[in-house]
Design a protein around this motif. Structure first.
Motif, mmCIF file in Angstrom:
data_model
loop_
_atom_site.group_PDB
_atom_site.id
_atom_site.type_symbol
_atom_site.label_atom_id
_atom_site.label_comp_id
_atom_site.label_asym_id
_atom_site.label_seq_id
_atom_site.Cartn_x
_atom_site.Cartn_y
_atom_site.Cartn_z
ATOM 1 N N MET A 45 0.791 -1.232 0.000
ATOM 2 C CA MET A 45 0.000 0.000 0.000
ATOM 3 C C MET A 45 0.828 1.289 0.000
ATOM 4 S SD MET A 45 -3.086 0.238 -0.654
ATOM 5 C CE MET A 45 -4.573 -0.746 -0.666
ATOM 6 N N PRO A 46 1.897 1.390 0.838
ATOM 7 C CA PRO A 46 2.663 2.637 0.793
ATOM 8 C C PRO A 46 3.188 2.938 -0.605
ATOM 9 C CG PRO A 46 3.284 1.379 2.716
ATOM 10 C CD PRO A 46 2.380 0.498 1.900
ATOM 11 N N SER A 47 3.557 1.885 -1.345
ATOM 12 C CA SER A 47 4.076 2.138 -2.687
ATOM 13 C C SER A 47 2.945 2.519 -3.646
ATOM 14 C CB SER A 47 4.880 0.932 -3.172
ATOM 15 O OG SER A 47 4.283 0.315 -4.278
ATOM 16 N N LYS A 67 0.404 4.240 -2.748
ATOM 17 C CA LYS A 67 0.149 5.643 -2.397
ATOM 18 C C LYS A 67 1.153 6.579 -3.067
ATOM 19 C CE LYS A 67 0.514 8.478 1.669
ATOM 20 N NZ LYS A 67 0.548 8.480 3.130
ATOM 21 N N SER A 68 2.451 6.270 -2.954
ATOM 22 C CA SER A 68 3.410 7.218 -3.515
ATOM 23 C C SER A 68 3.456 7.159 -5.033
ATOM 24 C CB SER A 68 4.807 7.066 -2.917
ATOM 25 O OG SER A 68 5.027 5.826 -2.378
ATOM 26 N N THR A 69 3.131 6.004 -5.617
ATOM 27 C CA THR A 69 3.142 5.950 -7.083
ATOM 28 C C THR A 69 2.018 6.814 -7.661
ATOM 29 O OG1 THR A 69 4.004 3.698 -6.955
ATOM 30 C CG2 THR A 69 3.160 4.407 -9.074
ATOM 31 N N THR A 78 0.679 9.356 -6.144
ATOM 32 C CA THR A 78 1.119 10.728 -5.869
ATOM 33 C C THR A 78 2.075 11.202 -6.964
ATOM 34 O OG1 THR A 78 1.001 10.247 -3.508
ATOM 35 C CG2 THR A 78 2.181 12.242 -4.142
ATOM 36 N N THR A 136 -6.903 4.659 -0.763
ATOM 37 C CA THR A 136 -5.508 5.100 -0.708
ATOM 38 C C THR A 136 -5.276 6.305 -1.599
ATOM 39 O OG1 THR A 136 -4.767 2.873 -0.201
ATOM 40 C CG2 THR A 136 -3.138 4.356 -1.148
ATOM 41 N N GLN A 175 -5.543 9.854 -0.268
ATOM 42 C CA GLN A 175 -4.353 10.430 0.357
ATOM 43 C C GLN A 175 -3.351 10.913 -0.685
ATOM 44 O OE1 GLN A 175 -2.633 8.162 3.500
ATOM 45 N NE2 GLN A 175 -4.608 7.438 4.259
ATOM 46 N N ASN A 202 8.342 12.692 -1.848
ATOM 47 C CA ASN A 202 7.575 11.478 -2.179
ATOM 48 C C ASN A 202 8.506 10.286 -2.428
ATOM 49 O OD1 ASN A 202 5.213 10.021 -2.760
ATOM 50 N ND2 ASN A 202 5.461 10.380 -4.957
ATOM 51 N N GLN A 255 8.665 6.830 -0.124
ATOM 52 C CA GLN A 255 8.645 5.454 -0.650
ATOM 53 C C GLN A 255 9.894 4.699 -0.207
ATOM 54 O OE1 GLN A 255 6.961 3.465 -3.828
ATOM 55 N NE2 GLN A 255 7.862 2.219 -2.236
ATOM 56 N N PHE A 261 -3.458 4.047 6.799
ATOM 57 C CA PHE A 261 -4.583 3.613 5.972
ATOM 58 C C PHE A 261 -5.803 3.176 6.779
ATOM 59 C CE2 PHE A 261 -0.711 2.725 3.449
ATOM 60 C CZ PHE A 261 -0.932 3.661 2.460
ATOM 61 N N GLN A 285 9.512 5.481 -8.441
ATOM 62 C CA GLN A 285 8.768 6.724 -8.644
ATOM 63 C C GLN A 285 9.278 7.476 -9.865
ATOM 64 O OE1 GLN A 285 6.113 6.959 -7.027
ATOM 65 N NE2 GLN A 285 6.685 5.266 -5.699
#
Lengths: 339, 358
Positions: A217-219, A221-223, A225, A247, A250, B69, B73, B273, B321
């Motif tokens: 999930m964190p990845s 979210k940042s992807t 973003t 997600t 956010q 960001n 990550q 989350f 990213q």
């Protein structure tokens, strides 16, 4: 082996102590809001029980473990089984070869009916033919809307993913969107690709596809973003599963973007987000209905010789739109995990 | 490319001549060469190369918010890559670390929700559970003498199954309930998942924890007796034991350290989350291990650093990213990631070979 017992009791000791401490502080540490206590105890749908003799039905899906969507399918199947006096055998494996083995297993058990998902139809062709030659009726659900007839299935319950995508694309047009990003959480899954293709087909603006790693999930979210800050023109994020929609709320905030969010599939947190307006709408394919109808149809066939859809047409369970105007009606069921 | 430019003048410098080098050979070599021989320098140059590459090809990367960001990550990978790296220096590795993160988050969430308790109770119990899993892994590895690959493959599968089955049993769903309206959630979110502003750039707190943990781990490895033990048990267990290093304690504590990391990242996910899906986390263990390996930790143990995996994790975050910031076709995402990482490892290898050649 000798040395194992003292060491193990040492390792358990802190856990036991902790459990005791937790028990002692339970009153002092209880939460005054939320939690199990505030959850309403609501029963699932129930319509009495058929007096027909018990039959056995196998439901074999391509679910991967721990996915909220499939849990709803299974609940629908269980509700129908309870009502129809059906003994339900549920099994699942995302690997098509293993799924075929599970269907063979059901044939070996001489069940009275089999319901299957056709995520990879070619791999299941032979085993479905075997079920037919053993005189076991087979119905399809969820995926395989274009293949179920060729494989000789009796009936099909589900959503045409492309049609659902097209419906969402049309909706984006009426919302006045210009550029959408379609977020795929599992690379190479045909159903997900079809959804994005459907969106692309009818949406008059530009549609871009973004692949994310759905198990992290964190990845995710940042992807998202990153995508939103890379392309400021994106004004709609389309996700293909409820957790990813939540997600992306956010991500939109983190990227300082003004993009709105739409998604396929529902869960209970998502209905909350729709009524709050943080997510615009969801396309619901009613997974509960898919599971329910698949089992119920086999009961009807055995006891009354019926074919849903006349055995010619698929029975579509979606796309049903859930937005602010009708979310309240759906929310109560989503809270129970059946929508 | 910029990385190799740094390397060239150093290589071109002629080493100090023979006779003086008879004793204390490494001490007399030029500083630049000695620096390059350190495992983390190669990965540092690799990270710089990747960073510069995306700085050129992906314009948004030049903005502060994009860097925040990327670092976020990287930090969610990096916080776990640190204990995983220490464990590898100690000669073992842990395949269960990815799902252990989710186990911890599920424990905290379900315990506080089902018993309607302050979420801190769940957080503390989850810590106990995570340390317990680490202890069990370590204890089994030490007591049986089996490869940690087998032991932790077992716990990986157990945890994966338990995550799903217990969640389903307790919540009747496969995801946990939303705990965001419960007592203590706000505080816990401040601790594990808050963010602050530097100028108008929003920075996630995990980045700070990541760097603090890395500094702490570096100090422990280089300046404490425990650090020596870690290198010793990874290098040669038997001779370490012979000179009085507590091998059992060191190995078990390293596994428990991984448990601590899993707890910390698990708490971050839970409080970011609000809910956790029980099927997540699978495959993450390989990313942590990759970040540690790219960071110069040998798969065979006995060598490595804590700062190397920081750059390893940064490279993962940057590439993952950077591809999106560059707006490239996402179908190639994984392939590109692989190529970039292989490239980085090769730079790493080349730099350290050049630097150690005499």
């Amino acid at each position: 082996m000798d040395s194992s017992s003292p060491s193990r009791s040492r390792s358990i000791a802190p856990v036991v102590a902790m459990a005791a401490a937790v028990a002692l502080t339970l009153a002092g540490c209880s939460s005054s809001s939320g939690g199990k206590k505030s959850e309403e105890s609501a029963d699932g749908a129930s319509a009495g029980k058929a007096s027909t003799p018990q039959m056995t039905v196998a439901l074999v899906t391509h679910q991967s473990p721990g996915d909220t969507f499939w849990d709803i399918v299974r609940k629908g199947a269980e509700a129908a089984a309870a009502k129809d006096n059906v003994k339900l055998i549920y099994s699942a494996d995302p690997n098509a070869g293993n799924q075929a083995n599970l269907i063979q297993n059901a044939i070996d058990q001489k069940v009275d009916g089999i319901a299957v998902t056709l995520a990879k139809p070619d791999a299941l062709k032979d085993v479905i033919a075997k079920a037919k030659s053993s005189k076991i009726p087979v119905v399809g659900l969820n995926s395989g809307v274009s293949e179920w007839k060729n494989l000789g299935l009796m009936e099909f319950f589900g959503q045409d993913e492309t049609v659902a995508g097209e419906a969402l694309g049309n909706r984006l047009n009426t919302e006045g969107a210009k550029k959408a990003v379609c977020v795929i959480q599992e690379q190479g899954n045909i159903g997900l690709t079809q959804r994005c293709d459907g969106v692309k087909k009818t949406f008059k603006g530009t549609t871009e596809v973004l692949n994310v790693n759905g198990t992290d999930m964190p990845s995710v979210k940042s992807t998202i973003t990153a995508k939103l800050s890379q392309d400021k023109a994106i004004d709609y994020v389309v996700t293909l599963g409820a957790p990813f929609a939540l997600t992306s709320v956010q991500s939109v905030a983190d990227a300082g973007s003004k993009a709105k969010i739409a998604t396929f599939d529902l869960n209970k947190d998502l209905t909350g987000a729709i009524s709050k307006g943080t997510i615009q709408f969801a396309v619901d394919q009613q997974p509960y209905l898919q599971g329910y109808l698949a089992i119920d149809s086999l009961w009807l066939y055995k006891n009354n010789g019926n074919y849903m859809g006349g055995g010619e047409q698929p029975v579509l369970t979606g796309p049903a739109f859930v937005d602010k105007s009708n979310v309240e009606a759906v929310a109560a069921y989503a809270a129970k995990g059946t929508r | 490319m910029s990385g190799t430019q740094h390397a060239e003048p150093a290589v071109g410098t002629p080493p100090a001549s023979g006779p003086q080098q008879a004793d204390g050979r490494t001490a007399r070599r030029p500083l630049a060469l000695r620096l390059l021989a350190r495992p983390e320098v190669g990965v540092f140059l690799g990270a710089v190369a990747v960073y510069v590459f995306f700085l050129i090809t992906a314009p948004p990367v030049r903005e502060g918010s994009a860097m925040a960001n990327v670092l976020y990550q990287s930090s969610t990978i990096g916080i776990m890559a640190l204990p995983v790296a220490l464990l590898m220096i100690g000669g073992e590795f842990d395949l269960s670390s990815g799902v252990a993160v989710i186990t911890s988050a599920l424990t905290a969430s379900m315990l506080s929700y089902q018993l309607t308790m302050n979420v801190w109770v769940g957080v503390v119990v989850a810590l106990m559970v995570s340390l317990g899993i680490g202890f069990l892994n370590g204890w089994m590895v030490v007591k049986t003498g089996l490869p940690s690959f087998l032991i932790t493959l077992g716990t990986f599968l157990i945890l994966q199954g338990v995550n799903l089955a217990v969640t389903k049993l307790v919540t009747t769903n496969v995801a946990t309930d939303d705990i965001s309206d419960m007592d203590g959630f706000g505080q816990a979110r401040k601790v594990f998942a808050s963010s602050f502003h530097i100028g108008d750039v929003q920075v996630k707190i995990t980045i700070v924890y990541w760097l603090v943990f890395a500094a702490l781990a570096t100090w422990v490895l280089l300046r404490t007796r425990y650090g020596n033990w870690v290198f010793a048990v990874g290098g040669n267990k038997e001779s370490a034991r012979a000179v009085g290093v507590p091998v059992t304690f060191t190995k078990i504590s390293l596994f428990m350290l991984v448990g601590f990391g899993a707890w910390f990242v698990g708490m971050h996910q839970l409080f970011t989350f609000n809910t956790v899906q029980s099927g997540e986390g699978v495959g993450q263990e390989l990313i942590y291990i990759s970040a540690a390996v790219i960071g110069g930790c040998l798969l065979t143990g006995g060598a490595g650093s804590a700062i190397g995996p920081v750059f390893g994790a940064f490279m993962f975050g940057m590439v993952q990213q950077g591809i999106v910031y560059a707006g490239w076709n996402p179908d190639w995402f994984k392939a590109f990631l692989g190529v970039m990482l292989l490239g980085a490892v090769l730079i790493n290898l080349w730099v350290s070979r050049t630097a150690t050649r005499r």
